[in-house]
Enzyme design. Sequence first.
Site, PDB file in Angstrom:
ATOM      1  N   ARG A   1       0.990  -1.264   0.008  1.00 23.52           N
ATOM      2  CA  ARG A   1      -0.006   0.039   0.173  1.00 23.52           C
ATOM      3  C   ARG A   1       0.750   1.159   0.025  1.00 23.52           C
ATOM      4  NH1 ARG A   1      -5.398  -0.941   3.411  1.00 23.52           N
ATOM      5  NH2 ARG A   1      -5.635  -3.149   2.967  1.00 23.52           N
TER       6      ARG A   1
ATOM      7  N   ASP B   1      -3.536  -0.536  -3.656  1.00 25.55           N
ATOM      8  CA  ASP B   1      -4.302  -1.349  -2.600  1.00 25.55           C
ATOM      9  C   ASP B   1      -4.863  -2.497  -3.341  1.00 25.55           C
ATOM     10  OD1 ASP B   1      -6.368  -2.296  -1.070  1.00 25.55           O
ATOM     11  OD2 ASP B   1      -7.122  -0.613  -0.782  1.00 25.55           O
TER      12      ASP B   1
ATOM     13  N   LYS C   1       0.013 -20.171   5.917  1.00 29.39           N
ATOM     14  CA  LYS C   1      -0.781 -20.207   6.976  1.00 29.39           C
ATOM     15  C   LYS C   1      -0.815 -18.925   7.578  1.00 29.39           C
ATOM     16  CE  LYS C   1       1.096 -20.887  10.908  1.00 29.39           C
ATOM     17  NZ  LYS C   1       2.120 -20.050  11.457  1.00 29.39           N
TER      18      LYS C   1
ATOM     19  N   HIS D   1       6.193 -23.580   5.665  1.00 30.27           N
ATOM     20  CA  HIS D   1       7.681 -23.375   5.132  1.00 30.27           C
ATOM     21  C   HIS D   1       8.508 -24.590   5.992  1.00 30.27           C
ATOM     22  CE1 HIS D   1       8.008 -21.491   9.299  1.00 30.27           C
ATOM     23  NE2 HIS D   1       9.377 -21.689   9.068  1.00 30.27           N
TER      24      HIS D   1
ATOM     25  N   LYS E   1      12.324 -27.020   4.410  1.00 34.44           N
ATOM     26  CA  LYS E   1      13.574 -27.215   5.024  1.00 34.44           C
ATOM     27  C   LYS E   1      14.128 -28.717   4.650  1.00 34.44           C
ATOM     28  CE  LYS E   1      12.054 -25.157   9.079  1.00 34.44           C
ATOM     29  NZ  LYS E   1      12.724 -23.839   9.672  1.00 34.44           N
TER      30      LYS E   1
ATOM     31  N   GLU F   1      11.450 -23.261  20.728  1.00 36.33           N
ATOM     32  CA  GLU F   1      11.742 -21.960  20.261  1.00 36.33           C
ATOM     33  C   GLU F   1      12.386 -21.217  21.469  1.00 36.33           C
ATOM     34  OE1 GLU F   1       9.694 -19.901  16.682  1.00 36.33           O
ATOM     35  OE2 GLU F   1       8.122 -21.020  17.821  1.00 36.33           O
TER      36      GLU F   1
ATOM     37  N   ASP G   1      -0.993 -22.152  16.017  1.00 36.14           N
ATOM     38  CA  ASP G   1      -0.076 -21.586  15.332  1.00 36.14           C
ATOM     39  C   ASP G   1       1.157 -22.520  14.906  1.00 36.14           C
ATOM     40  OD1 ASP G   1       1.945 -19.298  14.476  1.00 36.14           O
ATOM     41  OD2 ASP G   1       3.054 -19.771  16.065  1.00 36.14           O
TER      42      ASP G   1
ATOM     43  N   HIS H   1       2.853 -26.954  10.838  1.00 31.96           N
ATOM     44  CA  HIS H   1       4.382 -27.615  10.775  1.00 31.96           C
ATOM     45  C   HIS H   1       4.297 -29.079  11.644  1.00 31.96           C
ATOM     46  CE1 HIS H   1       4.955 -23.548   9.563  1.00 31.96           C
ATOM     47  NE2 HIS H   1       5.132 -23.089  10.841  1.00 31.96           N
TER      48      HIS H   1
ATOM     49  N   LYS I   1       7.190 -21.894  23.014  1.00 33.51           N
ATOM     50  CA  LYS I   1       7.996 -20.562  22.855  1.00 33.51           C
ATOM     51  C   LYS I   1       8.764 -20.466  24.290  1.00 33.51           C
ATOM     52  CE  LYS I   1       5.919 -18.493  19.273  1.00 33.51           C
ATOM     53  NZ  LYS I   1       6.618 -18.614  18.152  1.00 33.51           N
TER      54      LYS I   1
END
Length: 487
Positions: free
Chosen positions: A48, A89, A143, A173, A177, A211, A230, A235, A333
């Site tokens: 934008r 836009d 996703k 993704h 890998k 992570e 998530d 994954h 996390k």
Amino acid sequence: MPAMPLADAIVLFGATGDLARRMLLASLYFLDADGFLPKDFRIVATARTEMTREAFLELAHQTLSERPEGLDPDVWTRFAQRISYVGADATTVEGAARLCPALGSAKRPMFYLAISPSLYERVTVALAAAGLASDDSRIVLEKPIGRELESSRVINTALGAVFDESQIFRIDHYLGKETVQNLIALRFANTLFEPLWNSLTIDHVQITVAETEGVGDRWPYYDEYGALRDMLQNHMLQLLCLVAMEPPADMEPDSVRNEKVKVLRSLRRFTRVDAAEKSVRGQYTPGVVSGKSAAGYETERGQKSGTETFVALRADIDNWRWAGVPFFLRTGKRMPEKRTQIMLQFKPVPHSIFGLASTQDLMANRLVIDLQPDEDIKLTLMNKAPGLSQGGMRLQSLPLSLSLLRTYEGKGGRRRVAYERLLLDVIHGDATLFVRRDEVEEAWRWVDGVADAWSEARLEPKPYAAGSWGPSGAFALIERFGKDWSD
Ligand code: BG6
């Protein structure tokens, strides 16, 4: 299946965003450097923000220069010539139409939506209305495709009204890998493992995605999703599918994806009782990660929250191959280290011929597939410990390691960005490593079951200190089934 013709352009929506700059432009640059981009391939960056082409090139140059690989001036000159920038836009027909001049004579563009999923539908409709969605074009998105089955169906239906399923490339993704693809090679390019790859020999499987980072300023998205939606829905279930699927007939996209869908369909539905017995939710509180103090999730969020930043659960696959073999999945996390690992534990020997002391040393074989931070595949085997001992030989478990990092060092060994593989596949129209509509929807169906079971059982996230391996319940969970996490 007839191959799709090579794409001749990419339109990068959300081009000024983090994903586009850090991952996608970098991947395109490396593909160019290695001679993988078709000769006249164009890159149309769009967002934008109104800015000149020069200003965008400066931004891109700066981002690429910050990478550890450094920038090759010749490659950059070639790469920059491909790039144009359009401020528009793209949720409106007028906005989408502004892309046409930049596309020039390109007939087979790929549209990469590196934008909020809430805009997927509107951009798709605008592209169609502006006449950009031809039979040879393709659309790429990531996703989250929905937040549950129902919302994912809405997005998929909107996409399907404009593009044929063969033109839709849903990225996970993790499938880009290197070691994830290596898992396919390990299983199906060797005769050694496949006869052992079942409930007769395998005791259980663990998949860990840990992570060290926290959620930070991503909380507006994350708080709505949590670790289950998530990480696990996509994954982790993809990894589980690749471990558990039957050998596909070939590497054609639908052959592989058919097998993955069968696994997802065989996942046993979670019940309210399972919620407490087979799963644990956690949320990080203040702590120390890698020697640095880290804030708790609620401090980052700015208020109380019932969202999990950690989940551990036992999944069961009800089919002939896996009946009775638990799959323990764990992701969080603010864990003590970054680690993505798949571990298959084989059954113990049926009878020990060794003395008491040596028998205590006996450990079941393990196949450990490390994806991150280093890529490696190890098979642990029992050996005789060297030297003399009294009361029978002593045994020791040692890894037989492929040492992927060392083996390939200096042999094209640059660690590739996962998106390089995936973007190249979209250019070639190869959808093997992309997620088909029914896969996404089956994954949601199962994950919705887990979320429903949690809310029926009122399972709240348990606190865990940042820098720990999750709440104590995660250890109790796996111990309840007589196993330990492979830490
Ligand atoms: C993303 C998640 O899909 O994957 C993030 O939204 C997560 O929350 C990331 O941090 C992890 O990816 P990787 O490649 O660093 O393991």
